[in-house]
Design an enzyme around this catalytic site. Structure first.
Site, PDB file in Angstrom:
ATOM      1  N   LYS A 173       0.876  -1.178   0.000  1.00 44.93           N
ATOM      2  CA  LYS A 173       0.000   0.000   0.000  1.00 44.93           C
ATOM      3  C   LYS A 173       0.906   1.219   0.000  1.00 44.93           C
ATOM      4  O   LYS A 173       1.385   1.654   1.041  1.00 44.93           O
ATOM      5  CB  LYS A 173      -0.915  -0.002   1.233  1.00 44.93           C
ATOM      6  CG  LYS A 173      -2.287   0.663   1.003  1.00 44.93           C
ATOM      7  CD  LYS A 173      -2.212   2.140   0.679  1.00 44.93           C
ATOM      8  CE  LYS A 173      -1.976   2.976   1.910  1.00 44.93           C
ATOM      9  NZ  LYS A 173      -1.938   4.454   1.579  1.00 44.93           N
ATOM     10  N   GLU A 249       8.982   1.632  11.504  1.00 51.06           N
ATOM     11  CA  GLU A 249      10.035   2.652  11.457  1.00 51.06           C
ATOM     12  C   GLU A 249       9.310   3.985  11.387  1.00 51.06           C
ATOM     13  O   GLU A 249       8.699   4.327  10.370  1.00 51.06           O
ATOM     14  CB  GLU A 249      10.951   2.439  10.260  1.00 51.06           C
ATOM     15  CG  GLU A 249      12.281   3.160  10.383  1.00 51.06           C
ATOM     16  CD  GLU A 249      12.246   4.579   9.852  1.00 51.06           C
ATOM     17  OE1 GLU A 249      12.131   5.498  10.690  1.00 51.06           O
ATOM     18  OE2 GLU A 249      12.336   4.776   8.641  1.00 51.06           O
ATOM     19  N   CYS A 283      13.482  11.074   7.717  1.00 50.55           N
ATOM     20  CA  CYS A 283      13.277  10.776   9.137  1.00 50.55           C
ATOM     21  C   CYS A 283      14.577  10.890   9.932  1.00 50.55           C
ATOM     22  O   CYS A 283      14.557  11.075  11.152  1.00 50.55           O
ATOM     23  CB  CYS A 283      12.669   9.394   9.312  1.00 50.55           C
ATOM     24  SG  CYS A 283      13.626   8.068   8.538  1.00 50.55           S
ATOM     25  N   GLU A 382       8.334  16.619  15.283  1.00 48.46           N
ATOM     26  CA  GLU A 382       8.960  16.414  13.984  1.00 48.46           C
ATOM     27  C   GLU A 382       8.316  17.330  12.947  1.00 48.46           C
ATOM     28  O   GLU A 382       7.134  17.192  12.631  1.00 48.46           O
ATOM     29  CB  GLU A 382       8.820  14.951  13.551  1.00 48.46           C
ATOM     30  CG  GLU A 382       9.557  14.639  12.271  1.00 48.46           C
ATOM     31  CD  GLU A 382       9.461  13.171  11.878  1.00 48.46           C
ATOM     32  OE1 GLU A 382      10.448  12.639  11.330  1.00 48.46           O
ATOM     33  OE2 GLU A 382       8.400  12.549  12.105  1.00 48.46           O
TER      34      GLU A 382
END
Length: 478
Positions: A173, A249, A283, A382
Site C-alpha cells: 500500500k 520505522e 526521518c 517532527e
C-alpha cells in the site's frame, strides 16, 4: 503515467467501483494523472492472490529467489531515467537526487538481499550424547508493506527485497501522494519473472480505506510500516486483534551534536546535507543542532552563510538543491511550525517563508532558528521540512541530557576529534543509530531502527530476515 492502476495477481486493474483520486505534482500544483482508489474489496483480492502464490513461492530455493531479485535490480538500473522522473514528479525532490540516491539505492537493496539470503545460516546446539538441536528458517506468509512518501521507491524496496528474498509474498500500500514508482516496480517485477500474486500493489488511503483493510486483514501475517508515529500507533492497534508481526520505522527528532574540537569544515558540509537534503523530508535529518559554546557563534554564522547559497527551485533544473515539499497541506504544516516558533521566542536567522519568486508549488526556504529551548514545540515535534534549530551547550553531560529530552529515538550525529568522548557520548544517546563524524553512511548488514516512539524492531541484514522469516527448532534424540 496518466492513469495509475492497482497490480493484483499479475494484472493491472482498476477499482471495482471505478473510484479514482487525483495525482498532483507538488512543484507545480498541477494534476498529472489519476490513481485508482482501492478499498477492502481490492485488498481482499490482493491478499487472496498473495496467499495462493505463497504456496509455491515459499517453497522455492534461496538461489532461485536470488536470481529473480538480481533481475529486478538490473531492470531498475535499466529504467533509471524513467523511475527518477516519476519519483521527482510525485515528490517534488530534485531530479539530481532521484538519479543519484533514490533509484540507485533501490536497485542495490535488491542486490544486497539477493546476495545475503544465499549465505543465511542458523544455529545448531548439541546436547552431548543426548540430542541434537538445529533451527530451520522458513518464510512467514503474506506481508503487508506500507511505504512513505518521502523516499517512495528507496524505502519500499528496503521492505520488498528482504520480503521476497525470505520467501514471503506481499501486498503493497504505497503512500497515496506518491503512487507511480511502486506501480512501475510491479511492472518491473513481472518482467523479471516474479510469479503472479507474489507482489501486489493496491493504491488508496489509510483510515477506513485500503490501509486499515490491509492492517486488519486476518490472512495478512506481517505488517511493515515506515511512516509517522501516529500512523504507527493506529497500525499497532489495528494489527493487535490478529497478533500480526510488526516492524515500525516511525518519526525522528534527531540531535546533531557538535563539539568545539570537531573538523569544522566537514561538520558544516555534512550538516548542510543532514539539515536540508530532500527538503528536510528525511526521518534521519538532524533537525536539532547543539553546538559547544566556544564554537557556537562561528558555526552559526558559517552555517547560515552556506545555507543561504542553496538553490530552491524547479526540481528538473540541475542547479536546484532544494525542491518542493510533498504538497500544499504539508507546506502549511511546516509554515505553521515556524510561525509558532517565533511566537515562542525563536529568532529566524535564515528563511522562514515561501520563496517569493516561486508563485506555484509547495516550496519553502531553508530555515535556521535560534533562541529556542527544549520546551518549545519546534524542538519537540517532527517538522519534516527544511527547518532546523540551533542551541549552545557547555558540557558533555548537558548536551546528552538535551539530546535525550525527546519522545523520539531514531538517529543522532556526534562531531568530535576526541575518540574517548565519541564512544562515551554514543553510548549515552538514546537512539537506534548513531553516526560519529558522518551522516547517512549505511552498511546494510547493520541493525536499523528506532527507540522510544521512533519505532519497533530492526531492519538490515539478518535483522530483516528475523522479521520476514520464522525459526523452528528440531530436536533429534540420539
Amino acid at each position: 503515467m496518466e492513469k495509475v492502476l492497482h497490480f493484483i495477481d499479475g494484472q493491472f486493474v482498476e477499482s471495482a467501483d471505478g473510484r479514482t483520486f487525483d495525482n498532483i505534482n507538488p512543484a507545480t500544483g498541477e494534476k498529472i494523472g489519476t490513481v485508482a482508489e482501492g478499498s477492502k474489496r481490492e485488498i481482499d483480492q490482493a491478499v487472496a492472490a498473495a496467499r495462493r502464490a505463497f504456496k509455491t513461492w515459499g517453497k522455492t530455493s534461496a538461489a532461485e529467489r536470488s536470481v529473480i531479485l538480481h533481475k529486478i535490480a538490473d531492470l531498475i538500473e535499466a529504467n533509471l531515467e524513467e523511475l527518477a522522473l516519476l519519483e521527482t514528479a510525485d515528490t517534488g525532490k530534485p531530479l539530481s537526487l532521484s538519479k543519484s540516491l533514490d533509484i540507485p539505492r533501490s536497485a542495490y537493496n535488491f542486490r544486497f538481499f539477493g546476495d545475503f539470503v544465499k549465505g543465511m545460516s542458523t544455529e545448531t546446539f548439541e546436547m552431548e550424547g543426548v540430542a541434537l538441536n538445529y533451527a530451520l528458517r522458513r518464510p512467514v506468509g503474506v506481508a503487508g508493506l506500507i511505504s512513505p512518501w518521502n523516499l517512495p521507491l528507496f524505502l519500499l524496496t528496503w521492505k520488498v527485497a528482504p520480503c521476497l528474498a525470505a520467501g514471503d509474498t506481499c501486498v503493497i500500500k504505497p503512500a497515496e501522494l506518491t503512487p507511480m514508482t511502486a506501480t512501475k516496480l510491479a511492472e518491473i517485477c513481472k518482467e523479471a519473472g516474479l510469479p503472479d500474486g507474489v507482489l501486489n500493489v493496491v493504491h488508496g488511503f489509510g483510515p477506513d480505506a485500503a490501509g486499515s483493510a490491509l492492517t486488519e486483514h486476518p490472512d495478512v501475517d506481517l505488517i511493515s510500516l515506515t511512516g509517522e508515529t501516529s500512523t504507527g500507533k493506529a497500525v499497532m492497534k489495528a494489527a493487535s486483534s490478529t497478533l500480526k508481526g510488526l516492524s515500525l520505522e516511525l518519526g525522528g527528532k534527531n540531535p546533531n551534536i557538535i563539539f568545539a574540537d570537531c573538523d569544522l569544515e566537514d561538520a558544516l558540509e555534512t550538516t548542510i546535507r543532514s539539515s536540508f537534503v530532500n527538503q528536510g523530508e528525511v526521518c534521519l535529518c538532524g533537525s536539532r543542532i547543539y553546538v559547544e559554546r566556544p564554537l557556537y557563534d562561528t558555526f552559526v554564522e558559517r552555517l547560515v552563510d552556506k545555507a543561504s547559497k542553496l538553490v530552491v527551485g524547479d526540481p528538473l533544473d540541475p542547479k536546484t538543491n532544494v525542491g518542493a515539499l510533498i504538497g500544499a497541506e504539508h507546506l502549511d504544516r511546516v509554515e505553521g511550525f515556524v510561525t509558532r516558533a517565533v511566537q515562542e521566542g525563536g529568532r529566524i536567522l535564515l528563511g522562514g517563508k515561501r520563496p517569493e519568486q516561486l508563485a506555484k508549488g509547495a516550496f519553502f526556504e531553508p530555515t535556521i532558528i535560534v533562541d529556542v529551548d527544549s520546551s518549545c514545540e519546534i524542538t519537540r515535534q517532527e517538522v519534516f521540512g527544511p527547518v532546523v534549530t540551533i542551541q549552545p551547550f557547555d558540557t558533555e553531560e548537558e548536551v546528552v541530557a538535551l539530546a535525550n529530552d525527546t519522545s523520539y529515538g531514531l538517529g543522532a550525529t556526534i562531531w568530535t576529534s576526541n575518540l574517548k568522548r565519541a564512544h562515551r557520548v554514543a553510548g549515552e544517546i538514546e537512539a537506534g543509530i548513531i553516526w560519529v563524524n558522518t551522516w547517512f553512511l549505511r552498511d546494510l548488514r547493520t541493525p536499523f531502527g528506532g527507540m522510544k516512539q521512533s519505532g519497533i524492531g530492526r531492519e538490515g541484514g539478518v535483522h530483516s530476515f528475523e522479521f520476514f522469516s520464522e525459526l523452528k527448532n528440531v530436536c533429534i534424540k540420539l
